[in-house]
Design a protein around this motif. Structure first.
Motif, PDB file in Angstrom:
ATOM      1  N   ILE A  16      64.848   9.751 -39.628  1.00  0.00           N
ATOM      2  CA  ILE A  16      64.682  10.252 -40.982  1.00  0.00           C
ATOM      3  C   ILE A  16      65.974   9.982 -41.739  1.00  0.00           C
ATOM      4  O   ILE A  16      67.031  10.506 -41.388  1.00  0.00           O
ATOM      5  N   ASN A  17      65.901   9.156 -42.758  1.00  0.00           N
ATOM      6  CA  ASN A  17      67.070   8.772 -43.530  1.00  0.00           C
ATOM      7  C   ASN A  17      67.280   9.780 -44.661  1.00  0.00           C
ATOM      8  O   ASN A  17      66.460   9.866 -45.583  1.00  0.00           O
ATOM      9  N   ASP A  40      67.131  13.931 -52.489  1.00  0.00           N
ATOM     10  CA  ASP A  40      65.818  13.897 -53.125  1.00  0.00           C
ATOM     11  C   ASP A  40      65.799  14.763 -54.384  1.00  0.00           C
ATOM     12  O   ASP A  40      65.234  14.372 -55.413  1.00  0.00           O
ATOM     13  N   ARG A  41      66.421  15.934 -54.291  1.00  0.00           N
ATOM     14  CA  ARG A  41      66.451  16.822 -55.453  1.00  0.00           C
ATOM     15  C   ARG A  41      67.255  16.207 -56.591  1.00  0.00           C
ATOM     16  O   ARG A  41      66.882  16.319 -57.764  1.00  0.00           O
ATOM     17  N   ALA A  42      68.356  15.540 -56.248  1.00  0.00           N
ATOM     18  CA  ALA A  42      69.166  14.889 -57.275  1.00  0.00           C
ATOM     19  C   ALA A  42      68.371  13.780 -57.965  1.00  0.00           C
ATOM     20  O   ALA A  42      68.379  13.661 -59.195  1.00  0.00           O
ATOM     21  N   ALA A  43      67.677  12.968 -57.169  1.00  0.00           N
ATOM     22  CA  ALA A  43      66.867  11.896 -57.745  1.00  0.00           C
ATOM     23  C   ALA A  43      65.715  12.475 -58.568  1.00  0.00           C
ATOM     24  O   ALA A  43      65.392  11.968 -59.653  1.00  0.00           O
ATOM     25  N   GLY A  44      65.104  13.536 -58.049  1.00  0.00           N
ATOM     26  CA  GLY A  44      64.014  14.171 -58.779  1.00  0.00           C
ATOM     27  C   GLY A  44      64.466  14.756 -60.098  1.00  0.00           C
ATOM     28  O   GLY A  44      63.788  14.626 -61.126  1.00  0.00           O
ATOM     29  N   ASP A  45      65.634  15.393 -60.098  1.00  0.00           N
ATOM     30  CA  ASP A  45      66.174  15.973 -61.334  1.00  0.00           C
ATOM     31  C   ASP A  45      66.536  14.879 -62.337  1.00  0.00           C
ATOM     32  O   ASP A  45      66.344  15.043 -63.553  1.00  0.00           O
ATOM     33  N   ASP A 113      55.301   7.900 -42.757  1.00  0.00           N
ATOM     34  CA  ASP A 113      56.650   8.355 -43.063  1.00  0.00           C
ATOM     35  C   ASP A 113      57.143   9.267 -41.946  1.00  0.00           C
ATOM     36  O   ASP A 113      56.422  10.163 -41.508  1.00  0.00           O
ATOM     37  N   PRO A 114      58.376   9.077 -41.458  1.00  0.00           N
ATOM     38  CA  PRO A 114      58.839   9.864 -40.315  1.00  0.00           C
ATOM     39  C   PRO A 114      58.896  11.369 -40.570  1.00  0.00           C
ATOM     40  O   PRO A 114      58.597  12.156 -39.660  1.00  0.00           O
ATOM     41  N   LEU A 115      59.261  11.793 -41.768  1.00  0.00           N
ATOM     42  CA  LEU A 115      59.303  13.227 -42.021  1.00  0.00           C
ATOM     43  C   LEU A 115      57.901  13.805 -42.096  1.00  0.00           C
ATOM     44  O   LEU A 115      57.646  14.922 -41.624  1.00  0.00           O
TER      45      LEU A 115
END
Length: 270
Positions: A16-17, A40-45, A113-115
């Motif tokens: 999981i990257n 992910d949260r930073a990219a989403g925001d 997806d691994p996660l």
């Protein structure tokens, strides 16, 4: 791809990257889930700052799924559902929607997806009357998906195929159409396609998507409404046809539905 369905107790063998944002985790964040990382949260925001409507797109797609599943279970007696591009568990998942409407429903999730695979244990729950199964497979290989789906679903009976906000990840347009047709081809007459996708009709959305692609996450292509409608070629659309996701059989009358750059529909295989 593995040789068989993963053992949920073992989780995915892929790494999981957490250094690069990942679409399933960002989508989980927008839906209010907790299975995401700071990247992910930073990219989403960042995406929301450019185009706030993406959160409503994510949520409206989920609500459309629920209405479509309940419609097919109640009005057409569908008891088999195959959700490709499953994503991460959120507040309401496909098996919960389907088995709430019809407890004897059989659900197959498809993702690689691994996660997502690490959460297979959470997804592999079911009512006593039904079943829930997980297939670790790539959407780029529809023949392999359907070969393995045939081991857990009765393909001589109708199946509802769900492709909700996932087809944009197939960057090549010809391949995207071929994948949809490859998944539909083995399904029996009376099966249905449930599809929702994002359109390229909003300048702010297009700009935000360009920034998202530049983060190194898996690319996602916005496409024209005409292209998206082409996924349904040869099928019989149910009313109200192909519309924006909040406008497909809304359950509250007299309330304006938001104008979103999406197109969705439900159509029957003759």
């Amino acid at each position: 791809m593995t040789d068989g369905p993963p053992d949920p107790a073992q989780g995915s063998q892929a790494k999981i990257n957490t250094d690069v944002p990942q679409s399933a985790r960002i989508w989980n964040y927008w839906l209010g889930g907790t299975d995401n990382y700071e990247v992910d949260r930073a990219a989403g925001d960042q995406y929301v700052a450019l185009y706030p409507g993406i959160v409503e797109i994510a949520r409206s797609g989920r609500y459309f799924m629920d209405r479509a599943i309940r419609y097919l279970a109640g009005e057409h007696g569908i008891r088999q559902f195959m959700d490709c591009g499953t994503g991460l568990p959120t507040l309401d998942n496909t098996h919960e929607m389907a088995q709430r409407a019809a407890p004897d429903s059989h659900i197959v999730y498809v993702d690689n997806d691994p996660l997502v695979l690490a959460h297979a244990r959470a997804l592999l729950t079911s009512t006593p009357e039904g079943t829930t199964t997980y297939i670790d497979a790539s959407l780029h290989d529809p023949d392999a998906i359907m070969e393995r789906a045939a081991a857990v679903l009765d393909l001589s009976k109708p199946v509802a195929l769900l492709l909700v906000n996932v087809m944009g990840h197939i960057v090549d347009p010809d391949e995207a159409l071929a994948v949809a047709r490859g998944l539909l081809r083995p399904l029996a007459s009376g099966s249905f396609l449930i599809l929702d996708d994002c359109t390229d009709t909003h300048a702010g959305f297009n700009a935000a998507q360009k920034v998202y692609d530049d983060t190194g996450a898996i690319p996602f292509r916005l496409r024209s409404p005409e292209f998206i409608a082409g996924y349904f070629d040869g099928l019989e659309p149910v009313e109200p046809g192909f519309v924006q996701s909040p406008r497909w059989r809304p359950e509250v009358e007299g309330i304006d539905t938001e104008d979103l750059p999406t197109l969705c529909g439900v159509a029957r295989k003759p």
